[in-house]
Motif scaffolding. Sequence first.
Motif, PDB file in Angstrom:
ATOM      1  N   ASP A 169       0.762  -1.066   0.089  1.00 33.91           N
ATOM      2  CA  ASP A 169      -0.028   0.117  -0.085  1.00 33.91           C
ATOM      3  C   ASP A 169       0.898   1.181  -0.018  1.00 33.91           C
ATOM      4  O   ASP A 169       0.504   2.154  -0.828  1.00 33.91           O
ATOM      5  N   LEU A 170       1.968   1.358   0.746  1.00 34.73           N
ATOM      6  CA  LEU A 170       2.808   2.408   0.994  1.00 34.73           C
ATOM      7  C   LEU A 170       3.425   2.707  -0.514  1.00 34.73           C
ATOM      8  O   LEU A 170       3.501   3.782  -1.035  1.00 34.73           O
ATOM      9  N   LEU A 171       3.896   1.624  -1.124  1.00 35.30           N
ATOM     10  CA  LEU A 171       4.719   1.843  -2.233  1.00 35.30           C
ATOM     11  C   LEU A 171       3.638   2.148  -3.327  1.00 35.30           C
ATOM     12  O   LEU A 171       4.170   2.983  -4.363  1.00 35.30           O
ATOM     13  N   ARG A 172       2.543   1.663  -3.497  1.00 37.49           N
ATOM     14  CA  ARG A 172       1.354   2.007  -4.526  1.00 37.49           C
ATOM     15  C   ARG A 172       1.272   3.602  -4.221  1.00 37.49           C
ATOM     16  O   ARG A 172       0.921   4.168  -5.304  1.00 37.49           O
ATOM     17  N   HIS A 173       1.148   3.981  -3.189  1.00 39.42           N
ATOM     18  CA  HIS A 173       0.710   5.401  -2.620  1.00 39.42           C
ATOM     19  C   HIS A 173       1.878   6.240  -3.046  1.00 39.42           C
ATOM     20  O   HIS A 173       1.565   7.310  -3.983  1.00 39.42           O
TER      21      HIS A 173
ATOM     22  N   VAL B 142       3.043  -3.768  -7.340  1.00 35.23           N
ATOM     23  CA  VAL B 142       4.075  -4.131  -6.514  1.00 35.23           C
ATOM     24  C   VAL B 142       4.226  -5.527  -6.466  1.00 35.23           C
ATOM     25  O   VAL B 142       3.308  -6.372  -6.224  1.00 35.23           O
ATOM     26  N   PHE B 143       5.541  -6.006  -6.731  1.00 36.33           N
ATOM     27  CA  PHE B 143       5.647  -7.393  -6.611  1.00 36.33           C
ATOM     28  C   PHE B 143       7.064  -7.602  -5.877  1.00 36.33           C
ATOM     29  O   PHE B 143       8.039  -6.830  -6.197  1.00 36.33           O
ATOM     30  N   TYR B 144       7.163  -8.769  -5.229  1.00 36.39           N
ATOM     31  CA  TYR B 144       8.535  -9.157  -4.670  1.00 36.39           C
ATOM     32  C   TYR B 144       9.107 -10.255  -5.202  1.00 36.39           C
ATOM     33  O   TYR B 144       8.475 -11.432  -5.310  1.00 36.39           O
ATOM     34  N   ASN B 145      10.190 -10.182  -5.893  1.00 40.66           N
ATOM     35  CA  ASN B 145      10.979 -11.203  -6.532  1.00 40.66           C
ATOM     36  C   ASN B 145      11.691 -11.919  -5.419  1.00 40.66           C
ATOM     37  O   ASN B 145      12.984 -11.480  -5.074  1.00 40.66           O
ATOM     38  N   LYS B 146      11.601 -13.006  -5.218  1.00 38.60           N
ATOM     39  CA  LYS B 146      11.992 -13.884  -4.198  1.00 38.60           C
ATOM     40  C   LYS B 146      13.423 -14.239  -4.514  1.00 38.60           C
ATOM     41  O   LYS B 146      14.582 -14.259  -3.882  1.00 38.60           O
ATOM     42  N   LYS B 147      13.676 -14.664  -5.856  1.00 37.39           N
ATOM     43  CA  LYS B 147      14.789 -15.126  -6.356  1.00 37.39           C
ATOM     44  C   LYS B 147      15.929 -14.124  -6.341  1.00 37.39           C
ATOM     45  O   LYS B 147      17.090 -14.329  -5.904  1.00 37.39           O
TER      46      LYS B 147
ATOM     47  N   GLU C  12       9.574  -4.908  -7.246  1.00 33.65           N
ATOM     48  CA  GLU C  12       9.340  -4.401  -8.776  1.00 33.65           C
ATOM     49  C   GLU C  12       8.079  -3.598  -8.769  1.00 33.65           C
ATOM     50  O   GLU C  12       7.146  -4.036  -8.098  1.00 33.65           O
ATOM     51  N   ILE C  13       8.147  -2.572  -9.088  1.00 37.08           N
ATOM     52  CA  ILE C  13       6.938  -1.524  -9.208  1.00 37.08           C
ATOM     53  C   ILE C  13       6.578  -1.281 -10.461  1.00 37.08           C
ATOM     54  O   ILE C  13       7.622  -0.868 -11.326  1.00 37.08           O
ATOM     55  N   GLY C  14       5.529  -1.340 -11.010  1.00 38.67           N
ATOM     56  CA  GLY C  14       4.824  -1.203 -12.267  1.00 38.67           C
ATOM     57  C   GLY C  14       4.230   0.096 -12.254  1.00 38.67           C
ATOM     58  O   GLY C  14       3.121   0.566 -11.491  1.00 38.67           O
ATOM     59  N   ILE C  15       4.736   1.093 -13.040  1.00 39.59           N
ATOM     60  CA  ILE C  15       4.068   2.441 -13.064  1.00 39.59           C
ATOM     61  C   ILE C  15       3.529   2.702 -14.691  1.00 39.59           C
ATOM     62  O   ILE C  15       4.296   2.621 -15.568  1.00 39.59           O
ATOM     63  N   ASN C  16       2.389   3.414 -14.636  1.00 36.47           N
ATOM     64  CA  ASN C  16       1.832   3.465 -15.842  1.00 36.47           C
ATOM     65  C   ASN C  16       2.251   4.872 -16.531  1.00 36.47           C
ATOM     66  O   ASN C  16       2.440   5.854 -15.932  1.00 36.47           O
ATOM     67  N   GLN C  17       2.878   4.673 -17.666  1.00 40.38           N
ATOM     68  CA  GLN C  17       3.809   5.669 -18.264  1.00 40.38           C
ATOM     69  C   GLN C  17       2.715   6.431 -19.436  1.00 40.38           C
ATOM     70  O   GLN C  17       3.451   7.143 -20.020  1.00 40.38           O
ATOM     71  N   GLY C  18       1.568   6.087 -19.634  1.00 43.39           N
ATOM     72  CA  GLY C  18       0.872   6.626 -20.321  1.00 43.39           C
ATOM     73  C   GLY C  18      -0.074   5.446 -21.223  1.00 43.39           C
ATOM     74  O   GLY C  18       0.352   4.362 -20.959  1.00 43.39           O
ATOM     75  N   SER C  19      -0.894   5.806 -22.255  1.00 39.96           N
ATOM     76  CA  SER C  19      -1.252   4.713 -23.057  1.00 39.96           C
ATOM     77  C   SER C  19      -0.560   4.740 -24.458  1.00 39.96           C
ATOM     78  O   SER C  19      -0.331   5.770 -25.213  1.00 39.96           O
ATOM     79  N   GLU C  20      -0.778   3.596 -24.995  1.00 39.22           N
ATOM     80  CA  GLU C  20      -0.114   3.050 -26.357  1.00 39.22           C
ATOM     81  C   GLU C  20      -1.308   3.395 -27.269  1.00 39.22           C
ATOM     82  O   GLU C  20      -2.219   3.686 -26.695  1.00 39.22           O
ATOM     83  N   PRO C  21      -0.866   3.709 -28.465  1.00 37.80           N
ATOM     84  CA  PRO C  21      -2.134   4.138 -29.352  1.00 37.80           C
ATOM     85  C   PRO C  21      -3.172   3.070 -29.529  1.00 37.80           C
ATOM     86  O   PRO C  21      -4.023   3.316 -29.801  1.00 37.80           O
ATOM     87  N   SER C  22      -2.721   1.987 -29.201  1.00 39.10           N
ATOM     88  CA  SER C  22      -3.813   0.754 -29.536  1.00 39.10           C
ATOM     89  C   SER C  22      -4.766   0.753 -28.155  1.00 39.10           C
ATOM     90  O   SER C  22      -5.583   0.044 -27.980  1.00 39.10           O
ATOM     91  N   GLY C  23      -4.656   1.564 -27.082  1.00 43.11           N
ATOM     92  CA  GLY C  23      -5.315   1.829 -25.996  1.00 43.11           C
ATOM     93  C   GLY C  23      -4.959   1.231 -24.567  1.00 43.11           C
ATOM     94  O   GLY C  23      -5.487   1.404 -23.574  1.00 43.11           O
ATOM     95  N   TYR C  24      -3.784   0.311 -24.818  1.00 41.19           N
ATOM     96  CA  TYR C  24      -3.355  -0.327 -23.735  1.00 41.19           C
ATOM     97  C   TYR C  24      -2.140   0.610 -22.714  1.00 41.19           C
ATOM     98  O   TYR C  24      -1.826   1.425 -23.511  1.00 41.19           O
TER      99      TYR C  24
END
Length: 119
Positions: free
Chosen positions: A37-41, A48-53, A58-70
Amino acid sequence: MASYLRTEEIKTSLRVLVNQYIEECKDCKQIPQDFIDLLRHNFLAKFVFYNKKEETIEIGINQGSEPSGYPNIKVFSFPVNKASEWFDESFKSDKNDLEFYGKLLNRNEIISSSELVLI
């Protein structure tokens, strides 16, 4: 009983909490929900994902939309033991952010044995 905290006191308490979350990640090999919750905020992250290996967060941040809408999600990764370093840079001191931090601190029994009130 209520505790009244200033912004700097909240920041200090959150540093302690982040260090506690880091230890939990290392010990349990998973990321606590409050830490997610803190990281997302702080990063306005989509996931947010914890890579155990690799012992990274890992944090995924939206950088905008692709032309296809994704959405264009960019993934940032940092070692779990370096998580406390990003905290000072990502700390926000707006009223809504401080309220979020206060609620997060109130949920933690180790740090807060009373209700926190922001001043």
